[in-house]
Design a protein around this motif. Sequence first.
Motif, PDB file in Angstrom:
ATOM      1  N   ALA A  11      42.110  21.195  90.492  1.00 35.08           N
ATOM      2  CA  ALA A  11      41.471  22.496  90.272  1.00 35.08           C
ATOM      3  C   ALA A  11      40.151  22.596  91.029  1.00 35.08           C
ATOM      4  O   ALA A  11      39.840  23.643  91.610  1.00 35.08           O
ATOM      5  N   THR A  25      42.796  27.710  88.799  1.00 31.36           N
ATOM      6  CA  THR A  25      43.311  27.324  87.482  1.00 31.36           C
ATOM      7  C   THR A  25      44.823  27.425  87.434  1.00 31.36           C
ATOM      8  O   THR A  25      45.518  26.490  87.014  1.00 31.36           O
ATOM      9  N   THR A  51      41.588  21.362  83.409  1.00 30.93           N
ATOM     10  CA  THR A  51      41.877  22.267  84.522  1.00 30.93           C
ATOM     11  C   THR A  51      40.829  23.377  84.602  1.00 30.93           C
ATOM     12  O   THR A  51      40.334  23.703  85.686  1.00 30.93           O
ATOM     13  N   ALA A  52      40.476  23.941  83.463  1.00 33.08           N
ATOM     14  CA  ALA A  52      39.470  25.006  83.441  1.00 33.08           C
ATOM     15  C   ALA A  52      38.104  24.482  83.885  1.00 33.08           C
ATOM     16  O   ALA A  52      37.366  25.184  84.586  1.00 33.08           O
ATOM     17  N   SER A  55      38.011  24.186  87.607  1.00 34.02           N
ATOM     18  CA  SER A  55      38.083  25.462  88.327  1.00 34.02           C
ATOM     19  C   SER A  55      36.738  26.159  88.490  1.00 34.02           C
ATOM     20  O   SER A  55      36.661  27.172  89.185  1.00 34.02           O
TER      21      SER A  55
END
Length: 106
Positions: A11, A25, A51-52, A55
């Motif tokens: 990410a 994302t 992942t967030a 990102s």
Amino acid sequence: MPALVLAWVVAALLRICLGSATVSTVTAAGIVAPIAAADPALSPELLVLATASGSVMLSHVNDSGFWLFKEYFQLSVKQTLRTWTLMLSLQSMIGLAGVLVLSLFV
């Protein structure tokens, strides 16, 4: 490499290259999804958080938020890199650290 770190790295790399947190994302989730499906012990919630966190890494000149922040606060590009980019990079790394700590208990 642990799947949580891999999700964050994918990410983050996508964010740096593309500039869009949303695209990074979704794309990273699609890349890491087969790994998550193969490992039943992996927490999908922590994978989403990793992942967030990745990102939002290193927002710079190819990100619209960078330019909005620059204009709203009437900063130079150099000042925006030292404030906005640094803030989001710290947020991303602290998020990853938090996810790794949580993974010890979940």
